[in-house]
Design an enzyme around this catalytic site. Structure first.
Site, PDB file in Angstrom:
ATOM      1  N   LYS A  29     -55.009  23.208 -17.312  1.00 43.07           N
ATOM      2  CA  LYS A  29     -53.853  22.621 -16.621  1.00 43.07           C
ATOM      3  C   LYS A  29     -54.109  21.146 -16.317  1.00 43.07           C
ATOM      4  CE  LYS A  29     -52.366  27.072 -14.937  1.00 43.07           C
ATOM      5  NZ  LYS A  29     -52.348  28.093 -13.888  1.00 43.07           N
TER       6      LYS A  29
ATOM      7  N   GLN B 163     -54.359  28.554  -7.910  1.00 44.70           N
ATOM      8  CA  GLN B 163     -54.719  29.446  -9.008  1.00 44.70           C
ATOM      9  C   GLN B 163     -55.051  30.839  -8.452  1.00 44.70           C
ATOM     10  OE1 GLN B 163     -54.630  28.565 -12.383  1.00 44.70           O
ATOM     11  NE2 GLN B 163     -54.914  30.753 -12.658  1.00 44.70           N
TER      12      GLN B 163
ATOM     13  N   ASP C 159     -44.772  26.777  -9.543  1.00 46.27           N
ATOM     14  CA  ASP C 159     -44.917  28.059 -10.245  1.00 46.27           C
ATOM     15  C   ASP C 159     -43.620  28.866 -10.177  1.00 46.27           C
ATOM     16  OD1 ASP C 159     -47.340  28.455 -11.534  1.00 46.27           O
ATOM     17  OD2 ASP C 159     -48.417  28.796  -9.655  1.00 46.27           O
TER      18      ASP C 159
END
Ligand code: NAP
Length: 280
Positions: free
Chosen positions: A52, A96, A119
């Site tokens: 990422k 995460q 997200d």
């Protein structure tokens, strides 16, 4: 024989476009920032986070990387996220998952305001998606919609079946297809007559995490088959939830694994970060 939906190529194209948009944004309004929070030592999470951060660099988004230890306390994690929530330089916050067991994941994620929830997991963003309002959409299903669009596949009036009902893939996927005027059925582990239901689909999206589970007899001739799964076959080789070799003979369009949905997911995270910055 089906057309291969090339997620890798589309992701590369979208990242190129995004690089230009981010550069223009930087000139006019300043830098776009994504905070990436890793807690603990999970090896897979470390790889995802590295990817990422690398992807951010590729398109010119500034990444702020934080790594808290495996034994970090709830208070430490909350203090960090609290800071990121207030930071002007941070447009998106990504925590995460999974988190170490001692942490209250729900409480931590609820600290992230909808505007920085790149997200697309928080209740407000999911609720807006359900009501077909402006929102931030979960990256993987959002990427699937971009793939359909790129290949001129309009879900309107089609029968769509989503296999899997997770909060991060199956449910938002079903809502997106419904918002795009498909007639949607969601299947899961308790679904009866799974084979028949799947075989009724014009568009079949599979996200269950079972290697090569969907066989050719579960697929209608000419269906569009999207394979979200990332599994390992009996030889440890990366594969999807769909028996690709046999299903590709029946489908009109199909995504491969690797090179299908996977490359789109991180691209949509970058896209969501750009959207979050633009809406501020
Ligand atoms: P998940 O949270 O484990 O959910 C799996 C879903 O599949 C559940 O709804 C489950 O039903 C259903 N299911 C499991 N076995 C089934 C069966 N035999 N028949 C019918 N339904 C069954 O998984 P997820 O997070 O959605 O991920 C699914 C797959 O996508 C995994 O392989 C994951 O690695 C992959 N993935 C890929 C990306 C990407 O970027 N390519 C992103 C996210 C996930 P119940 O609800 O009844 O248990």
């Amino acid at each position: 024989m089906s057309v291969l939906i090339d997620g890798k190529a589309l992701a590369a194209k979208m990242r190129g476009e995004l690089r230009e948009k981010v550069s223009k944004f930087r000139e006019e309004k300043g830098e776009i920032g994504l905070a990436v929070v890793l807690i603990g030592e999970d090896p897979a999470s470390q790889v995802y986070v590295r990817n990422k951060i690398k992807a951010c660099e590729e398109v010119g988004i500034r990444s702020f990387s934080y790594h808290l230890p495996q034994d970090c306390t709830q208070a430490d994690a909350e203090a960090l996220i609290g800071e990121l929530v207030l930071s002007e330089r941070v447009h998106g916050i990504l925590v995460q998952l999974p988190l170490p067991a001692q942490l209250d994941e729900r409480k931590l994620l609820r600290m992230i305001p909808p505007a920085k929830d790149v997200d697309g997991f928080c209740a407000e963003n999911v609720g807006n998606l359900a009501m077909n309002r402006e929102t931030i959409v979960a990256c993987t299903p959002f990427g699937v919609m971009k793939m359909l669009e790129e290949y001129g596949i309009d879900p309107k009036g089609k029968t769509a079946v989503v296999l899997g009902r997770s909060n991060i893939v199956g449910k938002p996927m079903a809502m997106l297809l419904l918002n795009a005027d498909a007639t949607v059925t969601v299947c899961h582990s308790k679904t009866k007559n799974l084979k028949e239901v799947c075989a009724s689909a014009d568009i079949l999206v599979v996200a269950i995490g079972r290697a090569k589970f969907v066989t050719a007899d579960m697929v209608k001739q000419g269906a569009v088959v999207i394979d979200v799964g990332m599994d390992r076959d009996e030889n440890g080789k990366l594969c999807g939830d769909v028996d690709f070799e046999n299903v590709k003979e029946k489908a009109s369009y199909i995504t491969p694994v690797p090179g299908g949905v996977g490359p789109m997911t991180i691209t949509m995270l970058l896209y969501n970060t750009y959207i979050a910055a633009s809406r501020r």
